[in-house]
Scaffold this motif. Sequence first.
Motif, PDB file in Angstrom:
ATOM      1  N   GLY A 523       3.609  -1.412 -13.462  1.00  0.00           N
ATOM      2  CA  GLY A 523       3.482  -2.663 -12.723  1.00  0.00           C
ATOM      3  C   GLY A 523       2.702  -3.745 -13.437  1.00  0.00           C
ATOM      4  O   GLY A 523       2.156  -4.641 -12.798  1.00  0.00           O
ATOM      5  N   ALA A 589      -1.894 -10.638  -7.104  1.00  0.00           N
ATOM      6  CA  ALA A 589      -1.952  -9.460  -7.964  1.00  0.00           C
ATOM      7  C   ALA A 589      -1.769  -9.916  -9.401  1.00  0.00           C
ATOM      8  O   ALA A 589      -0.718 -10.416  -9.777  1.00  0.00           O
ATOM      9  CB  ALA A 589      -0.869  -8.476  -7.578  1.00  0.00           C
ATOM     10  N   PRO A 626      -5.313  -7.269  -5.482  1.00  0.00           N
ATOM     11  CA  PRO A 626      -5.069  -6.059  -4.687  1.00  0.00           C
ATOM     12  C   PRO A 626      -4.607  -4.877  -5.550  1.00  0.00           C
ATOM     13  O   PRO A 626      -3.957  -5.082  -6.558  1.00  0.00           O
ATOM     14  CB  PRO A 626      -3.957  -6.486  -3.718  1.00  0.00           C
ATOM     15  CG  PRO A 626      -3.349  -7.700  -4.318  1.00  0.00           C
ATOM     16  CD  PRO A 626      -4.427  -8.379  -5.088  1.00  0.00           C
ATOM     17  N   HIS A 627      -4.972  -3.681  -5.129  1.00  0.00           N
ATOM     18  CA  HIS A 627      -4.630  -2.505  -5.928  1.00  0.00           C
ATOM     19  C   HIS A 627      -3.189  -2.083  -5.718  1.00  0.00           C
ATOM     20  O   HIS A 627      -2.632  -1.358  -6.520  1.00  0.00           O
ATOM     21  CB  HIS A 627      -5.579  -1.345  -5.608  1.00  0.00           C
ATOM     22  CG  HIS A 627      -5.127  -0.485  -4.464  1.00  0.00           C
ATOM     23  ND1 HIS A 627      -5.160  -0.934  -3.164  1.00  0.00           N
ATOM     24  CD2 HIS A 627      -4.621   0.777  -4.423  1.00  0.00           C
ATOM     25  CE1 HIS A 627      -4.698   0.027  -2.364  1.00  0.00           C
ATOM     26  NE2 HIS A 627      -4.366   1.078  -3.105  1.00  0.00           N
ATOM     27  N   ALA A 628      -2.608  -2.543  -4.592  1.00  0.00           N
ATOM     28  CA  ALA A 628      -1.227  -2.175  -4.295  1.00  0.00           C
ATOM     29  C   ALA A 628      -0.598  -3.319  -3.523  1.00  0.00           C
ATOM     30  O   ALA A 628      -1.310  -4.143  -2.939  1.00  0.00           O
ATOM     31  CB  ALA A 628      -1.191  -0.886  -3.463  1.00  0.00           C
ATOM     32  N   PRO A 629       0.716  -3.385  -3.512  1.00  0.00           N
ATOM     33  CA  PRO A 629       1.358  -4.443  -2.726  1.00  0.00           C
ATOM     34  C   PRO A 629       1.097  -4.231  -1.237  1.00  0.00           C
ATOM     35  O   PRO A 629       0.935  -3.100  -0.785  1.00  0.00           O
ATOM     36  CB  PRO A 629       2.854  -4.265  -3.034  1.00  0.00           C
ATOM     37  CG  PRO A 629       2.931  -3.358  -4.212  1.00  0.00           C
ATOM     38  CD  PRO A 629       1.701  -2.534  -4.205  1.00  0.00           C
TER      39      PRO A 629
ATOM     40  N   ARG B 103       6.331   0.208  -2.132  1.00  0.00           N
ATOM     41  CA  ARG B 103       6.626  -0.091  -3.527  1.00  0.00           C
ATOM     42  C   ARG B 103       5.366  -0.210  -4.342  1.00  0.00           C
ATOM     43  O   ARG B 103       4.294  -0.515  -3.824  1.00  0.00           O
ATOM     44  CB  ARG B 103       7.380  -1.427  -3.625  1.00  0.00           C
ATOM     45  CG  ARG B 103       8.662  -1.445  -2.835  1.00  0.00           C
ATOM     46  CD  ARG B 103       9.321  -2.790  -2.916  1.00  0.00           C
ATOM     47  NE  ARG B 103       9.680  -3.110  -4.303  1.00  0.00           N
ATOM     48  CZ  ARG B 103      10.704  -3.865  -4.628  1.00  0.00           C
ATOM     49  NH1 ARG B 103      11.454  -4.392  -3.684  1.00  0.00           N
ATOM     50  NH2 ARG B 103      10.985  -4.118  -5.879  1.00  0.00           N
ATOM     51  N   GLY B 104       5.528  -0.017  -5.639  1.00  0.00           N
ATOM     52  CA  GLY B 104       4.462  -0.380  -6.557  1.00  0.00           C
ATOM     53  C   GLY B 104       4.704  -1.805  -6.994  1.00  0.00           C
ATOM     54  O   GLY B 104       5.683  -2.439  -6.608  1.00  0.00           O
ATOM     55  N   PHE B 105       3.794  -2.337  -7.837  1.00  0.00           N
ATOM     56  CA  PHE B 105       4.024  -3.667  -8.378  1.00  0.00           C
ATOM     57  C   PHE B 105       5.158  -3.603  -9.400  1.00  0.00           C
ATOM     58  O   PHE B 105       5.326  -2.594 -10.084  1.00  0.00           O
ATOM     59  CB  PHE B 105       2.767  -4.194  -9.062  1.00  0.00           C
ATOM     60  CG  PHE B 105       1.686  -4.552  -8.095  1.00  0.00           C
ATOM     61  CD1 PHE B 105       1.826  -5.658  -7.269  1.00  0.00           C
ATOM     62  CD2 PHE B 105       0.518  -3.803  -8.012  1.00  0.00           C
ATOM     63  CE1 PHE B 105       0.827  -5.997  -6.370  1.00  0.00           C
ATOM     64  CE2 PHE B 105      -0.481  -4.144  -7.127  1.00  0.00           C
ATOM     65  CZ  PHE B 105      -0.333  -5.242  -6.303  1.00  0.00           C
ATOM     66  N   ARG B 106       5.907  -4.707  -9.501  1.00  0.00           N
ATOM     67  CA  ARG B 106       6.946  -4.773 -10.511  1.00  0.00           C
ATOM     68  C   ARG B 106       6.322  -5.205 -11.831  1.00  0.00           C
ATOM     69  O   ARG B 106       5.542  -6.148 -11.885  1.00  0.00           O
ATOM     70  CB  ARG B 106       8.001  -5.790 -10.101  1.00  0.00           C
ATOM     71  CG  ARG B 106       9.315  -5.609 -10.832  1.00  0.00           C
ATOM     72  CD  ARG B 106      10.347  -6.601 -10.328  1.00  0.00           C
ATOM     73  NE  ARG B 106      10.607  -7.636 -11.303  1.00  0.00           N
ATOM     74  CZ  ARG B 106      11.349  -7.467 -12.393  1.00  0.00           C
ATOM     75  NH1 ARG B 106      11.885  -6.299 -12.646  1.00  0.00           N
ATOM     76  NH2 ARG B 106      11.562  -8.452 -13.229  1.00  0.00           N
ATOM     77  N   GLY B 107       6.654  -4.503 -12.876  1.00  0.00           N
ATOM     78  CA  GLY B 107       6.189  -4.913 -14.199  1.00  0.00           C
ATOM     79  C   GLY B 107       7.337  -5.509 -14.970  1.00  0.00           C
ATOM     80  O   GLY B 107       8.480  -5.503 -14.522  1.00  0.00           O
ATOM     81  N   SER B 108       7.037  -6.059 -16.153  1.00  0.00           N
ATOM     82  CA  SER B 108       8.114  -6.637 -16.963  1.00  0.00           C
ATOM     83  C   SER B 108       7.669  -6.723 -18.412  1.00  0.00           C
ATOM     84  O   SER B 108       6.482  -6.811 -18.693  1.00  0.00           O
ATOM     85  CB  SER B 108       8.478  -8.044 -16.449  1.00  0.00           C
ATOM     86  OG  SER B 108       7.321  -8.843 -16.302  1.00  0.00           O
TER      87      SER B 108
END
Lengths: 829, 342
Positions: A523, A589, A626-629, B103-108
């Motif tokens: 992420g 984030a 934030p640590h998570a969405p 969900r987790g964060f989206r990376g790119s």
Amino acid sequence: MDISFRWLSNYVEHDWTPEELAERLTMAGLEVETVAPVGQSLDGVVVGEVTAVRPHPNADRLVLCDVDLGDGGPSQIACGAPNVAEGQKVPVATVGTTLSLPAPDHPDERQDLTVEARELRGEASNGMICAEDELGLSDDHSGIMVLDDDAPVGTPFPEYLDAQGTSGTDAVLDIDLTPNRPDAASHLGVARDVAALADSPLQRPAVETPSEGGDVADQVTVNIEDEAGCPRYVALRVRDVNVTESPLWLRRRLTAIGLQPRNHVVDVTNFVLHECGQPLHAFDLDALADDTIVVRSTDEETTFTTLDDQERELPEDTLLICDAEKPVAVAGVMGGANSEVSGETTDVLIESAYFDPSTIRRTAKALDLQTDSSYRFERGVDRDGQVWAAARAAALIAELGGGTIVPGRVDEHPSPPDKKTVVLRPDRLTQVLGTEVAVDEATRLLSAIGFEVEAGEDALHCTVPPWRPDVSIEEDLIEEVARLHGYDQIPKPQRVPVPSRTPHQPPEETLERQARSLLKGLGYREIYTNSMLRVDRAERFTVPPAGSDRAPVVETKNPISEEMAALRPRLLPGTLEVMQHNRNHGQEALRVFEFGRVFRRATEGDAPIVPGYCEHPALLIALSGPHAPTGWDTDPRNADLFDLKGTVETLLDDLRVPDLALTPRDGDATDGPAPVTQHHIDVATGDTALGTVARVRDDVATDFDLDAPAFVAEFHWAALVDAATTEQHRNYEPVSRFPVVDRDLAVLVHTDQPVGPLQATIRDAGAPLLRRVDVFDVYEGEGIDEDTKSVAFTLRFGTDRTLTDEEVDAQIDTIVDALGQSHNARLRR
Amino acid sequence: MPDDVDERPTIDDLREHMEAESIESEEEAEDFRIRYLGRNQGAIPALFDRIGDLPPEARPEFGRRLNALKERAQERLDAAKARLKREAQSGGPDIDRTLPGRRGFRGSTHPLTQTLDEILRILQGLGFSTYEGPEIETDWHNFTALNFPPDHPARDMQDTFFLKDPPEDEEPRVLRTHTSPGQIRIMEHQEPPIRVAVPGRVYRNEAISYKSFCLFHQVELLYVDEGVTMAQLKQVLYSLARALFGDDVTLRFRPSYFPFTEPSAEVDVWWADEESDDGGQWMEILGCGMVHPNVFESVDVDPERYTGYAVGMGVERMAMLRHGIDDIRIFYENDVRFLDQF
């Protein structure tokens, strides 16, 4: 460089439109960036004669003219120009003609107008007597255009212009000239390539060249003191000149390529420069002391006023043109105000010289002054073009201003160069291009652009024309043949050879790709930031080495701006700017990573690739917010150090960095400003430092508009790759077929006791049966004594046989004992 | 269990209790059956037993209502059993499967990385190794060895950053203006054949605008061997362009000038644009040429024996073409809304 299509077409016959010509030139190495149409169709404009002028009864500013348009009776036309007079021949836009006129309020823009028969203040007006700007011939709007007295009445105006050697329309080709082609920095030069492309002869205007010596050599003295700077100086003299306005054709030539006409002498020198590429200078000979020219270099800084009325500081070693007493021109760059040709000038000295390219380039650089003249000299003008250019200019000055050319020429040319011959082997031509060009064709192409080609046994012996300073080796000839033959004539082979050697991919590239893909999956977003930043910021983000108070920041000598005067010592400042930008655009984030090089000045003991400065590739990972969405059953907290540490551990594990040690750094107070990061965890492989994980100091984060704590990990990527590379190859280890035994263990320790050492002790004491140990709980509070915390571990035991409970119990006892002895830990029951 | 069954509210109470029961397992279903419908202890049969205690005129109504209750209890039991059976087969109680996932964060990865990776992947397939050189260079590597003579106008082609405080008595240090010094560094250390790609960041001291930034990325290609020809160069660049832009790509090789190649060419790709009058335009994508003999001589490679080609292409340029990006600065702004598109 602007080239006028019509001007060019005087020197070579071809049947191409401007666009077609542009395409041909581009594909032959003279890249045409734009083709701009100039002027307008003047159909409907005719030559008229003003037969009567009388006042307009109702308007003070207008007069009424009777104009004979050759169509029978006179036409009445109202006119407001101050210079209109009876007997004049004038261009008249007849009724129905559409002209593109300068907009009244915006002289740079044009708007269409159709001339109509109408009444002006009660009087009929049937046409328009035009000024030059209205016809698109110049931007002169001082009055109507007055034509030659012998212009036949009723003639269509385009025919009149044609007879004058000009026309209403043209096209300007803007050529992006490469530095190797000074020969093409003129209309004749471009025409020479056109001649080769069109297989048509180059038509250079015939000029009578005076012989050396003669009267002028008796009257004018030229003395070259700096022969290296000025290998040749030709001077001609034109007397009894009447400096005047240039005729229309000449002014049109100059305005087409963006030059402002001044007077006919200056205009002629500019014309000849753009005709043949040889810069000229015209002196007012009366302003030169003792009719003497001295070419010398300054031996000290000198102040000099150039003809643009700028006072300039000339550095030492500037090549000057002087008279017997004083400097009169900066050689090859610009003349002086003290000797320029003015309306009163009658006696003109024409300078036509060859100056050394490097000398002129240094001066133009030092003065930050690039002129049409310096541009050509610094690239190298025709080594033998001086006499022709001077003679051409003298003839035109005399012709247009009624002067007399003094016979003979001054020609100081102490060491004429030998002719250069370069050999072209047809075999080599084929070998380099990968296709065969017939020898006849190569000979024709080279001859067309001025090479004298003589066929030898196995090779062509090519004498290089003096206007091609760039040609000195065989490859230069190969390029000439290839570009004129056409690169598109070179075929693409069906097969290309590849060396029988497996391509080598450096390990950093493979590992970088692996790390990128993992961090993306976790992420994080990859960013690319500027390598350049403010010096003070670079210093704020770096730490001076032991024993120095100056941060070893690398600075550029000539930065674009103060904002970019230093090279980044680390990736953090650029990253914080990116986080700031995104935070200010509503992003909470902030999770980013970057690969990039960082720089510092080398110190003793460094062995950088380029002595003086060290650089290495670095990896940065940063986190804030934030640590998570946000989700329907998750309640995100602010990310903390352990979120980032977890990412780092996952990454380093994945990259197989061996002997990993993550050690909290003891904070030492420093004298200087507080470091920008705190809570450091040093990351090392064995004894080799790899980087740190840390928290950005809150005040620093606040400076970058970050309202949540920010954390950053930075690595010396090259060191990390070095450590990990040997681990990339794995030999198979059989997977144990025996069961493992999991046990939990909770101990009570003082609240100040860090967990890491407990884990290390467990590992040591648990060997060899202990496979892994994980922390699954840390607890303080109810049910536990004050100043005490409970730490709970999961232990996994296993070996290459089935373990008995007794064995495991014994190993646990050993662990508990060790924890007790080393850390005063008690078993929690 | 209510003691007094003589009163009418007793049935109502029982119904209320019965309706409130939850039946979430086979065990609970059996309990329910025994409690309400069981022959021996069930509450409803027990009430039937007491029907005779009622006054005769109340019996029909009581019996009717009690039957209704019994039917309702049986109905609930049947429904629950059916539901339990269904749940057992489908894997658990029904859930709201329209709720979003956790969900987790989206990376790119950065678009420049993606384009560069693509280029290097293609080149590797064409047999090119990879090498990276330093960004800080000596004047010799960046210019002189590449046949840029001192004081030559060719140096103006690349506006250069010079560094402060170079080591004493040494040539100037520059931020490399191109990846071409990589050619020199490789040939200093390796004998031909050499077939290598050199990616990296380069710097130009130019005004920043939508079309130029003070730094950008290039990939240099160098192939040196016996018998290397310009025709091969054309074919390799066509292979690269086809892989990047599609099989129907059209290229144009234009003569140009670089001090370190001779002959030199610039390569344009035809970019179709339906809105343009000409149906499209030529876009310059790279510079290339045959390695200049002076470059070979500066690194002691015999120019009679070996020939070679060199190519330099801009990664930003390629990425802008591939993605329709019209402002180079956006690559370095790193706005998440931009990064998220790749």
